[in-house]
Structures are given as C-alpha cells and as structure tokens.
Design a protein around this motif. Structure first.
Motif, short mmCIF file in Angstrom:
data_model
loop_
_atom_site.label_atom_id
_atom_site.label_comp_id
_atom_site.label_asym_id
_atom_site.label_seq_id
_atom_site.Cartn_x
_atom_site.Cartn_y
_atom_site.Cartn_z
N TRP A 262 -8.33 54.82 -5.44
CA TRP A 262 -9.37 54.17 -6.64
C TRP A 262 -9.61 52.86 -6.89
O TRP A 262 -10.32 52.56 -7.56
CB TRP A 262 -8.64 54.96 -8.05
CG TRP A 262 -8.40 56.50 -7.92
CD1 TRP A 262 -7.42 56.67 -8.05
CD2 TRP A 262 -9.53 57.38 -7.89
NE1 TRP A 262 -7.33 58.32 -8.02
CE2 TRP A 262 -8.81 58.79 -7.59
CE3 TRP A 262 -10.84 57.28 -7.40
CZ2 TRP A 262 -9.51 59.86 -7.61
CZ3 TRP A 262 -11.55 58.74 -7.30
CH2 TRP A 262 -10.69 59.71 -7.44
N ASP A 263 -8.96 52.27 -5.73
CA ASP A 263 -9.23 50.60 -5.60
C ASP A 263 -10.43 50.11 -5.31
O ASP A 263 -10.82 49.04 -5.35
CB ASP A 263 -8.16 50.04 -4.83
CG ASP A 263 -6.67 50.40 -5.18
OD1 ASP A 263 -6.52 50.71 -6.37
OD2 ASP A 263 -5.76 49.85 -4.43
N THR A 264 -11.25 50.87 -4.47
CA THR A 264 -12.55 50.47 -4.15
C THR A 264 -13.55 51.62 -4.30
O THR A 264 -13.28 52.82 -4.23
CB THR A 264 -12.42 50.21 -2.47
OG1 THR A 264 -11.85 51.34 -1.81
CG2 THR A 264 -11.63 49.12 -2.11
N PRO A 265 -14.77 51.20 -4.41
CA PRO A 265 -15.78 52.18 -4.64
C PRO A 265 -16.21 53.04 -3.52
O PRO A 265 -16.12 52.52 -2.26
CB PRO A 265 -17.15 51.34 -5.00
CG PRO A 265 -16.84 50.08 -4.58
CD PRO A 265 -15.18 49.84 -4.41
N GLN A 266 -16.56 54.40 -3.84
CA GLN A 266 -16.98 55.18 -2.59
C GLN A 266 -18.49 54.83 -2.61
O GLN A 266 -19.14 54.53 -3.33
CB GLN A 266 -16.84 56.66 -3.17
CG GLN A 266 -15.58 56.91 -3.62
CD GLN A 266 -14.38 56.82 -2.26
OE1 GLN A 266 -14.80 57.62 -1.29
NE2 GLN A 266 -13.27 56.14 -2.69
N ILE B 267 -14.53 43.65 -3.35
CA ILE B 267 -15.25 44.68 -3.70
C ILE B 267 -16.77 44.56 -3.53
O ILE B 267 -17.28 43.60 -4.03
CB ILE B 267 -14.73 44.83 -5.36
CG1 ILE B 267 -13.59 45.18 -5.48
CG2 ILE B 267 -15.86 46.27 -5.88
CD1 ILE B 267 -13.19 46.62 -4.70
N ASP B 268 -17.46 45.42 -3.11
CA ASP B 268 -19.08 45.73 -2.83
C ASP B 268 -19.62 45.86 -4.01
O ASP B 268 -19.33 47.10 -4.52
CB ASP B 268 -19.29 46.41 -1.89
CG ASP B 268 -20.91 46.54 -1.69
OD1 ASP B 268 -21.60 46.47 -2.65
OD2 ASP B 268 -21.50 47.32 -0.52
N VAL B 269 -20.05 44.83 -5.03
CA VAL B 269 -20.29 45.26 -6.65
C VAL B 269 -21.57 46.22 -6.69
O VAL B 269 -21.60 46.93 -7.60
CB VAL B 269 -20.82 43.85 -7.14
CG1 VAL B 269 -19.31 43.01 -7.31
CG2 VAL B 269 -21.79 43.30 -6.54
#
Length: 107
Positions: free
Chosen positions: A5-9, A66-68
């Motif tokens: 859950w640390d990075t967006p899918q 993180i890719d916002v």
C-alpha cells in the motif's frame, strides 16, 4: 516503508469510471491501522471532500518517489466503486492518502 500500500496502483479510465478491482486498490480492514478506523483525521476530511466532490482549498505536500497523478487516479477509482461500505472506503482512502502524500493543510 515497503509494502503493498506504499505506492499507488496504475488504473485505467474504466477503473476510475466503475471502481476497478477494489481488492487490489483498497486495503482490507485488517490491514488499515486502527487510527484510520477509529479516529477522524485530516486525511479522512480530504477523503470525505473528494468523495462528495467538495471544492478543495488545500495545500498538499507530495511524498518523494510517489507519482501524484497516479495516486489521485488510484484514489478516484476507489471512491467511484460501489463496494465496500462507505466507512471502510473512507478509512482506507484516508490511510492511502497518508501513504501517498507527506502532509496536507486546509486553508
């Protein structure tokens, strides 16, 4: 941090329109820290504002790495899903927002 859950899918436009595979996007209640289930935080307020499409007057600090754009798409796909129940959805989105962004302040 290193976990699922640390990075967006990455989600498609169809996922955003119809909710996507919620099991891959939203942590189960058992994986959401208790403070996101039992308390109301600034992250819950943002999740609630996004859910109801309220106008946002915020300052948000990005988290390094993180890719916002991907993060907001991931969150939108969850919020547009018809499952799970609303409380689980808001708690999970609040938790994910806290993972994807460093800080937020409401103006």
């Amino acid at each position: 941090m290193s976990g699922k859950w640390d990075t967006p899918q990455i989600v498609t436009d169809t996922d955003i329109a119809f909710g996507g595979n919620i099991d891959n996007l939203l942590p189960p209640l058992s994986e959401i820290p208790k403070e996101f289930i039992n308390d109301w935080t600034k992250w819950h307020q943002l999740a609630d504002d996004l859910f109801y499409d309220r106008p946002l007057n915020i300052t948000i600090s990005d988290r390094a790495g993180i890719d916002v754009h991907a993060a907001l798409r991931h969150i939108r796909a969850i919020l547009n899903s018809f499952k799970p129940d609303h409380d689980h959805k808001i708690a999970g989105v609040a938790f994910l927002l806290s993972m994807f962004y460093e800080d937020i302040s409401f103006e």
